[in-house]
Design a protein around this motif. Structure first.
Motif, PDB file in Angstrom:
ATOM      1  N   GLY A 157     128.639  48.214-167.898  1.00 25.01           N
ATOM      2  CA  GLY A 157     127.344  48.872-167.698  1.00 25.01           C
ATOM      3  C   GLY A 157     126.183  47.901-167.808  1.00 25.01           C
ATOM      4  N   ALA A 158     124.975  48.469-167.740  1.00 27.08           N
ATOM      5  CA  ALA A 158     123.761  47.660-167.723  1.00 27.08           C
ATOM      6  C   ALA A 158     123.609  46.858-169.011  1.00 27.08           C
ATOM      7  CB  ALA A 158     122.555  48.575-167.529  1.00 27.08           C
ATOM      8  N   GLY A 160     126.025  46.650-171.673  1.00 27.50           N
ATOM      9  CA  GLY A 160     127.267  46.002-172.101  1.00 27.50           C
ATOM     10  C   GLY A 160     127.575  44.719-171.345  1.00 27.50           C
ATOM     11  N   TYR A 199     140.023  51.705-171.537  1.00 28.45           N
ATOM     12  CA  TYR A 199     140.215  52.800-172.509  1.00 28.45           C
ATOM     13  C   TYR A 199     140.801  54.044-171.857  1.00 28.45           C
ATOM     14  CZ  TYR A 199     135.997  55.321-170.940  1.00 28.45           C
ATOM     15  OH  TYR A 199     135.072  56.024-170.205  1.00 28.45           O
ATOM     16  N   ASN A 222     128.316  51.035-177.494  1.00 31.67           N
ATOM     17  CA  ASN A 222     127.519  51.803-176.536  1.00 31.67           C
ATOM     18  C   ASN A 222     128.036  53.221-176.367  1.00 31.67           C
ATOM     19  OD1 ASN A 222     125.568  49.905-175.590  1.00 31.67           O
ATOM     20  ND2 ASN A 222     127.232  48.800-174.572  1.00 31.67           N
ATOM     21  N   ILE A 227     136.302  55.390-179.628  1.00 37.58           N
ATOM     22  CA  ILE A 227     136.292  53.929-179.446  1.00 37.58           C
ATOM     23  C   ILE A 227     135.619  53.259-180.656  1.00 37.58           C
ATOM     24  CG2 ILE A 227     135.416  52.059-177.982  1.00 37.58           C
ATOM     25  CD1 ILE A 227     135.981  53.859-175.552  1.00 37.58           C
ATOM     26  N   GLY A 245     124.355  52.911-178.905  1.00 35.60           N
ATOM     27  CA  GLY A 245     124.373  54.206-178.224  1.00 35.60           C
ATOM     28  C   GLY A 245     125.713  54.880-178.429  1.00 35.60           C
TER      29      GLY A 245
HETATM   30  N1  LIG Z   1     119.425  51.684-178.823  1.00 34.60           N
HETATM   31  C1  LIG Z   1     118.685  51.380-177.781  1.00 34.60           C
HETATM   32  O1  LIG Z   1     117.524  50.959-177.899  1.00 34.60           O
HETATM   33  C2  LIG Z   1     119.263  51.561-176.405  1.00 34.60           C
HETATM   34  C3  LIG Z   1     118.561  51.129-175.261  1.00 34.60           C
HETATM   35  C4  LIG Z   1     119.202  51.272-174.019  1.00 34.60           C
HETATM   36  C5  LIG Z   1     120.450  51.856-173.931  1.00 34.60           C
HETATM   37  N2  LIG Z   1     121.057  52.289-175.066  1.00 34.60           N
HETATM   38  C6  LIG Z   1     122.402  52.874-175.039  1.00 34.60           C
HETATM   39  O2  LIG Z   1     123.279  51.896-174.525  1.00 34.60           O
HETATM   40  C7  LIG Z   1     124.377  52.529-173.915  1.00 34.60           C
HETATM   41  C8  LIG Z   1     124.610  51.936-172.527  1.00 34.60           C
HETATM   42  O3  LIG Z   1     123.493  52.229-171.705  1.00 34.60           O
HETATM   43  P1  LIG Z   1     123.411  51.668-170.221  1.00 34.60           P
HETATM   44  O4  LIG Z   1     122.055  51.951-169.720  1.00 34.60           O
HETATM   45  O5  LIG Z   1     123.912  50.282-170.211  1.00 34.60           O
HETATM   46  O6  LIG Z   1     124.449  52.615-169.438  1.00 34.60           O
HETATM   47  P2  LIG Z   1     125.665  52.122-168.562  1.00 34.60           P
HETATM   48  O7  LIG Z   1     126.657  51.510-169.515  1.00 34.60           O
HETATM   49  O8  LIG Z   1     125.177  51.318-167.428  1.00 34.60           O
HETATM   50  O9  LIG Z   1     126.271  53.448-167.942  1.00 34.60           O
HETATM   51  C9  LIG Z   1     126.957  54.368-168.696  1.00 34.60           C
HETATM   52  C10 LIG Z   1     128.461  54.023-168.789  1.00 34.60           C
HETATM   53  O10 LIG Z   1     128.967  54.645-169.953  1.00 34.60           O
HETATM   54  C11 LIG Z   1     130.344  54.837-169.809  1.00 34.60           C
HETATM   55  N3  LIG Z   1     130.744  56.171-170.279  1.00 34.60           N
HETATM   56  C12 LIG Z   1     130.335  57.360-169.806  1.00 34.60           C
HETATM   57  N4  LIG Z   1     130.937  58.357-170.470  1.00 34.60           N
HETATM   58  C13 LIG Z   1     131.755  57.758-171.374  1.00 34.60           C
HETATM   59  C14 LIG Z   1     132.661  58.252-172.358  1.00 34.60           C
HETATM   60  N5  LIG Z   1     132.846  59.566-172.542  1.00 34.60           N
HETATM   61  N6  LIG Z   1     133.347  57.355-173.108  1.00 34.60           N
HETATM   62  C15 LIG Z   1     133.189  56.035-172.929  1.00 34.60           C
HETATM   63  N7  LIG Z   1     132.346  55.514-172.012  1.00 34.60           N
HETATM   64  C16 LIG Z   1     131.635  56.370-171.248  1.00 34.60           C
HETATM   65  C17 LIG Z   1     130.656  54.730-168.303  1.00 34.60           C
HETATM   66  O11 LIG Z   1     131.399  53.529-168.105  1.00 34.60           O
HETATM   67  P3  LIG Z   1     133.019  53.572-168.087  1.00 34.60           P
HETATM   68  O12 LIG Z   1     133.375  53.819-166.666  1.00 34.60           O
HETATM   69  O13 LIG Z   1     133.376  52.258-168.613  1.00 34.60           O
HETATM   70  O14 LIG Z   1     133.419  54.739-168.936  1.00 34.60           O
HETATM   71  C18 LIG Z   1     129.281  54.623-167.673  1.00 34.60           C
HETATM   72  O15 LIG Z   1     129.300  53.855-166.503  1.00 34.60           O
HETATM   73  C19 LIG Z   1     124.083  54.026-173.911  1.00 34.60           C
HETATM   74  O16 LIG Z   1     124.733  54.623-175.012  1.00 34.60           O
HETATM   75  C20 LIG Z   1     122.593  54.058-174.113  1.00 34.60           C
HETATM   76  O17 LIG Z   1     122.149  55.268-174.680  1.00 34.60           O
HETATM   77  C21 LIG Z   1     120.485  52.167-176.294  1.00 34.60           C
END
Ligand SMILES: NC(=O)c1ccc[n+]([C@@H]2O[C@H](COP(=O)([O-])OP(=O)(O)OC[C@H]3O[C@@H](n4cnc5c(N)ncnc54)[C@H](OP(=O)(O)O)[C@@H]3O)[C@@H](O)[C@H]2O)c1
Length: 337
Positions: A157-158, A160, A199, A222, A227, A245
């Motif tokens: 993802g973005a 990870g 996974y 994330n 996991i 996340g």
């Molecule tokens: N704390 C902060 O400041 C902050 C800021 C930005 C983002 N975040 C968090 O960072 C995380 C990643 O965000 P991102 O924008 O980079 O999104 P992303 O990883 O680009 O997209 C979401 C990915 O999550 C996976 N996913 C969806 N449902 C799932 C499940 N049930 N179990 C496991 N994996 C699942 C999918 O990949 P797979 O095909 O591999 O399942 C999906 O492609 C999110 O939790 C987000 O809320 C936090």
């Protein structure tokens, strides 16, 4: 200005995964900016897992989106009218535009970006909020040392994908967890991680034991849920767990699944720390400069998954995040779509 602004408003608070009926499409004439404001034609919208949390009427780090309001979203576009001294018509900017075709924002609330350095969608991904999340979450909270074993979930993802690449730059051994063969191949072959775990077809706790024989030093989470528990069961002494996340739990209709293996923190004298990127806003510019340098010399690769169809396609595009259908940063093209 004669143009019409198509918007997506939150019509109902979703229960579980959002449904088409949770949204209302509206249109308004495009207004003129007031003193100190800019009018932006939104070219791309950022689709973020956090949007799901903003729809809930619950206390969080930011107020929920109100019913009837334009859905909150980061966006990037071109300034088409300006009454701000430092921003000119034709400048490209990012900001919290909302899910709409035009946004009027205070000029002080937008960030000017340089299209000679990277195309606009990159400023919503690697050089934008997700990239900053990876940079500060890993380096400030995960504190990786050369030779450490770093594990990251949501690895394709973005956030990870960037976390793992930065960890490699810092001399770590990096294991990525992602869903499906194709994503794991991307993480291993294109992003250059050392190992991956699918996974969806492998037993994560067992594979972590195999790939991390000395235990995990940094786990960047994330996804939460099972996991996270599998990672906790494989920590090394003094490990750092970064709670970034928990996407696996965002659409839960019952209580979220919390970590059962938390006693591993005690046994291993480890820490688990929640982290919010916005706390580092005053250092974004410095981090973006460093990351742009890594991109320029080929050490950091960036991937954007660009959906089309304009704001009318917002709902379907958002669901792609929760179905694991995106690789890299998911954005929605708005203008010209
Ligand atoms: N704390 C902060 O400041 C902050 C800021 C930005 C983002 N975040 C968090 O960072 C995380 C990643 O965000 P991102 O924008 O980079 O999104 P992303 O990883 O680009 O997209 C979401 C990915 O999550 C996976 N996913 C969806 N449902 C799932 C499940 N049930 N179990 C496991 N994996 C699942 C999918 O990949 P797979 O095909 O591999 O399942 C999906 O492609 C999110 O939790 C987000 O809320 C936090």
């Amino acid at each position: 200005m004669d143009a019409v602004n198509q918007q997506v408003r939150l019509a109902a608070r979703p229960h579980g995964l959002p449904k088409p009926g949770d949204w209302e499409m509206t249109e308004e004439p495009v207004g003129e900016p007031g003193e100190g404001e800019v009018l932006i034609r939104v070219d791309y919208l950022s689709l973020d897992p956090a949007m799901r949390g903003w729809m809930n009427d619950a206390r969080s780090y930011i107020p929920p989106v109100g019913l009837g309001e334009v859905m909150r979203a980061g966006g990037a576009g071109e300034v088409v009218a300006s009454r701000h001294p430092a921003i000119a018509v034709g400048d490209h900017v990012t900001g919290i535009t909302g899910v709409q075709e035009y946004a009027t924002l205070p000029g002080d609330a937008v960030i000017k970006v340089d299209l000679d350095l990277a195309p606009l969608p990159v400023y919503l991904g690697t050089l934008g909020m997700p990239g900053m999340t990876a940079y500060f979450g890993l380096l400030e909270v995960g504190r990786p040392q050369e030779g450490d074993t770093v594990v990251v979930s949501g690895a394709a993802g973005a956030v990870g994908g960037v976390v793992g690449q930065i960890a490699k730059l810092k001399g770590c051994r990096v294991v990525g967890i992602a869903g499906g063969e194709e994503k794991c191949a991307h993480v291993l072959d294109t992003l250059g991680f050392d190992a991956t775990i699918d996974y969806k077809s492998e037993v994560v706790v067992k594979e972590l034991r195999r790939h991390c024989p000395d235990g995990i030093d940094v786990y960047f989470d994330n996804v939460g849920g099972e996991i996270l528990d599998a990672a906790l069961a494989n920590l090394n002494r003094h490990a750092r767990v970064v709670i970034c996340g928990a996407i696996s739990q965002y659409n839960a209709t019952e209580a979220m699944q919390g970590p059962a293996n938390y006693m591993s923190l005690l046994v291993n004298r480890a820490s688990m720390t929640g982290f919010l990127v916005f706390d580092y806003a005053d250092r974004y510019a410095q981090a973006a400069r460093e990351m742009a340098g890594w991109m320029a010399d080929g050490r950091l690769k960036t991937f954007e998954d660009v959906a089309t169809g304009g704001v009318a396609n917002f709902h379907d595009t958002l669901l792609r995040l929760f179905r694991g259908e995106n690789t890299g940063k998911l954005v929605l093209q708005v203008s010209g779509a």
